[in-house]
Design a protein around this motif. Structure first.
Motif, short mmCIF file in Angstrom:
data_model
loop_
_atom_site.label_atom_id
_atom_site.label_comp_id
_atom_site.label_asym_id
_atom_site.label_seq_id
_atom_site.Cartn_x
_atom_site.Cartn_y
_atom_site.Cartn_z
N SER A 174 0.84 -1.21 0.00
CA SER A 174 0.00 0.00 0.00
C SER A 174 0.87 1.25 0.00
O SER A 174 0.54 2.24 -0.66
CB SER A 174 -0.93 0.01 1.22
OG SER A 174 -1.85 -1.06 1.14
N ASP A 191 -6.22 -1.45 -4.70
CA ASP A 191 -5.60 -2.03 -3.51
C ASP A 191 -6.58 -3.00 -2.85
O ASP A 191 -7.57 -2.58 -2.26
CB ASP A 191 -5.19 -0.92 -2.53
CG ASP A 191 -4.22 -1.42 -1.46
OD1 ASP A 191 -3.99 -2.65 -1.38
OD2 ASP A 191 -3.70 -0.59 -0.69
N GLU A 192 -6.31 -4.27 -2.96
CA GLU A 192 -7.16 -5.34 -2.41
C GLU A 192 -8.64 -5.16 -2.76
O GLU A 192 -9.50 -5.13 -1.88
CB GLU A 192 -6.98 -5.45 -0.90
CG GLU A 192 -5.58 -5.90 -0.52
CD GLU A 192 -5.48 -6.35 0.93
OE1 GLU A 192 -6.39 -7.07 1.38
OE2 GLU A 192 -4.51 -5.98 1.59
#
Ligand code: ATP
Ligand code: MG
Length: 511
Positions: free
Chosen positions: A47, A168-169
Motif C-alpha cells: 500500500s 488495492d485489495e
C-alpha cells in the motif's frame, strides 16, 4: 517488456518514523494494456508503494517515470493529471449522492453555480456501456451493493481519463460472484488498452487475472514473474520465504454442552426492515460452527445483535444458559464473550491509540492497579509484546499507533486481544479477510487451539474454503434464516452452493 512502460518506478525508498523501512530500493514497471499483480505479506509495503505512485506519500529516494519521462507528484491530483488513478479499500463516495453527482464533484465543468450533472450522466452512460460496468448514473450510492459502488469508483477514474488504474485489495470486500464480475470489467479495460495494478493476497486471483506479478517482501522487490510461467506454490514461497501448506490440522475434540444458544431471533437493519428472521442456532464447547452464506443475508446484523450492538426485535440469546439478550456489549464481555468484527479499523480498534492501549481495550480492569485508577503499564506493555510475538505482528514496538499498522497486522492484533481474554464464546466475522497466506495459517491454528480448549466458536465467513477447513458443522444462512445445517466433514460443496442460493437440499447429511 520491449515498449516504453506506461509507468516505471526506479529505486524507491520510503521510511516512516521511528525506523520502519516500508520500501527499500523497489523498482517495477507496468506496460500499456497490462495487468500487473502486486503480492506480498501483510506489512510488506504494497500500500505504501501504491500511495507513493498515487502522490499520497512522498518517496525518500528514487524516480517515477510516466511514458519514460520523470515526474513529481505532490498530491493525487497531480497523479490523475498524468493518467494515474487509485481505488482505496475504503471507498471515497458520498453515500447520499447519486452516481453522477459523485463523479461530477470536483471535475465537471460548472454551469452557473451547479454541476452539470446531466452532461456527466450522459458521458457515464456511454463509459459504463463501453466497459460493461452496468451502473445507472442516477442511482443513489447508498442503495448500491458494495460491488457496484466499486464500479462507481472505477467509472470515476475512467471519467478522469485514467490510463493506469491501481486497485488495492479490491476483492477483499466482494462476494465470489462480484469478483468474477470485477474481473470481467478488468479484462474489458485491458482490451481497451488500459493498464491495471491489482494488489491482492489471493494467489488464485493472481493466476486468474494478471499478466505479470511483482512480489514484495520486507519492503523489497524479491522477484517479478510472468504469470503463465509460475504457479501458486512458487509464488507462496517467494512471498513468505518458506513452503506454505494451507491446510488446517484439525484434531477430533469432544463436543461439550451448548454454550451459545440463539432462539427464534429477529433483528432489523438500519432501514427498519427485518434482516434476521426467526433464526435459531446452538454452538457447543469444543466446536466451530461455520455460518456460510453470501454476504448481505443477515450475517452482520446477526453478529451485531449477538454482541449487543444492535437491538433485538424478538427472540433470545443465551450464554452458558444465561439470558443475555438485553445486556450491553460491556456486560457481554464480562460474561466472557469475545468478538472479532469484520471492520477492524472502525469497530475493532482505536487508530490513534498505541498497540498497547488497543491490546488492553475492553480489559482495562485486568490491567488496573490501586483499585482501578491507574494502569499497570508494565503488565500492559508486556501483554502487547507477547501478542506481537505470538501473532507475528509487524510493528516497531508496543508504543506504535495501531492506526499505522498495515491492514493485516491490525487484524492480527484485534484477534490476539480477543482470544487473550479467555472467552467462553468467540464470535469471529471474516477472520482472515485481507490476510496473507502465512497469517491465515496462524489464525486457523489459533482458532483450532481455542476449540481444543473447549471454547464455542461461531465462524462467519464468506470464504467457503475457510469454513470447509475449520467447521465441525456448517449452517447455511439465506435471507436471515438458517436454511440447513450439515456436518463439516465431507460436506458437498455443490449442495452448499445451492443452499447459499436459497435452495434447501432435502435430506442432505443433516447434522
Ligand atoms: N503512516 C505510517 N506511519 C508509520 N508506519 C507506517 C505508516 N504506514 C505504513 N506504515 C508501516 O509500513 C509498513 C508497510 O505497510 P503497508 O501498509 O505498505 O503494508 P501492506 O503490504 O500494504 O500490508 P497489508 O497486506 O497488511 O495491507 C508496515 O510496517 C506499516 O506498519
Ligand atoms: Mg495494504
Amino acid at each position: 517488456m520491449t515498449a516504453t512502460p506506461l509507468v516505471e518506478l526506479r529505486g524507491i525508498y520510503k521510511r516512516f518514523p521511528p525506523d520502519v523501512r516500508a520500501n527499500e530500493d523497489v523498482s517495477m514497471a507496468v506496460a500499456p494494456g497490462e495487468i500487473l499483480a502486486v503480492l506480498g505479506e501483510n506489512g510488506a509495503g504494497k500500500s505504501t508503494l501504491m500511495q507513493i505512485l498515487y502522490g499520497v506519500y512522498r518517496r525518500d529516494a528514487g524516480e517515477i517515470l510516466v511514458d519514460g519521462v520523470p515526474v513529481e507528484f505532490a498530491n493525487p491530483g497531480d497523479a490523475i493529471r498524468h493518467g494515474i488513478g487509485m481505488i482505496h479499500q475504503e471507498f471515497m463516495l458520498v453515500r447520499s449522492f447519486s452516481v453522477a453527482e459523485n463523479v461530477a464533484m470536483g471535475t465537471a465543468p460548472l454551469k452557473g453555480e451547479k454541476f452539470d450533472v446531466r452532461a456527466v450522466a450522459a458521458d457515464l452512460t456511454a463509459l459504463a456501456q463501453k466497459f460493461g460496468l452496468g451502473v445507472d448514473p442516477a442511482a443513489i450510492v447508498e442503495h448500491l451493493p458494495v460491488g457496484v459502488q466499486q464500479r462507481v469508483e472505477i467509472l470515476k477514474l475512467l471519467y478522469r481519463e485514467a490510463r493506469l488504474l491501481i486497485l488495492d485489495e479490491p476483492t477483499a470486500v466482494l462476494t465470489p460472484q462480484e469478483v468474477a464480475g470485477l474481473f470481467d470489467v478488468l479484462r474489458a479495460l485491458k482490451a481497451a488498452g488500459k493498464s491495471i495494478i491489482i494488489v491482492t493476497h489471493k494467489l488464485r486471483e493472481v493466476m486468474d487475472i494478471s499478466d505479470r506479478v511483482t512480489v514484495l517482501r520486507d519492503g523489497r522487490n524479491v522477484g517479478t514473474r510472468i504469470t503463465a510461467e509460475t504457479d501458486e506454490p512458487l509464488l507462496a514461497r517467494l512471498m513468505v520465504g518458506r513452503d506454505v501448506l494451507l491446510r488446517a490440522d484439525k484434531q477430533p475434540t469432544p463436543r461439550g454442552r451448548s454454550r451459545l444458544s440463539v432462539a427464534d431471533l429477529s433483528v432489523a437493519g438500519h432501514d427498519g426492515e427485518l434482516r434476521v428472521r426467526g433464526l435459531s442456532l446452538d454452538v457447543h464447547g469444543g466446536e466451530i460452527l461455520g455460518v456460510a452464506g453470501v454476504d448481505g443475508n443477515g450475517q452482520s446484523e446477526l453478529v451485531e445483535a449477538l454482541f449487543g450492538l444492535r437491538p433485538v426485535v424478538s427472540g433470545q440469546v443465551a450464554l452458558d444458559g444465561e439470558d443475555v439478550t438485553r445486556l450491553s456489549p460491556a456486560a457481554r464481555r464480562t460474561a466472557h464473550m469475545a468478538y472479532l468484527p469484520a471492520d477492524r479499523r472502525n469497530v475493532g480498534s482505536v487508530g490513534d491509540l498505541s498497540i498497547t492501549d488497543n491490546a488492553v481495550l475492553g480489559a482495562q480492569r485486568t490491567f488496573a492497579r490501586f483499585g482501578g485508577r491507574w494502569r499497570d503499564r508494565r503488565a500492559a506493555a508486556a501483554h502487547a509484546s507477547a501478542l506481537i510475538a505470538r501473532f507475528g505482528i509487524r510493528a516497531p514496538g508496543p508504543d506504535f499507533p495501531a492506526g499505522k499498522l498495515s491492514g493485516g497486522n491490525l487484524q492480527k492484533l484485534v484477534l490476539g486481544r480477543e482470544v487473550a481474554r479467555d472467552p467462553g464464546v468467540l464470535v469471529v466475522e471474516q477472520p482472515t479477510r485481507g490476510l496473507d497466506v502465512g497469517a491465515i495459517e496462524t489464525v486457523w491454528a489459533e482458532l483450532l487451539a481455542q476449540r481444543a480448549q473447549g471454547r464455542a466458536i461461531l465462524l462467519i465467513s464468506a470464504e467457503l474454503e475457510e469454513i470447509l477447513n475449520l467447521a465441525d458443522r456448517i449452517a447455511v444462512i439465506f435471507d436471515g434464516r438458517i436454511v440447513g445445517t450439515v456436518a463439516g466433514a465431507g460436506a458437498d460443496v455443490a449442495a452448499l452452493g445451492l443452499m447459499m442460493a436459497g435452495r434447501p437440499v432435502a435430506q442432505y447429511g443433516a447434522a
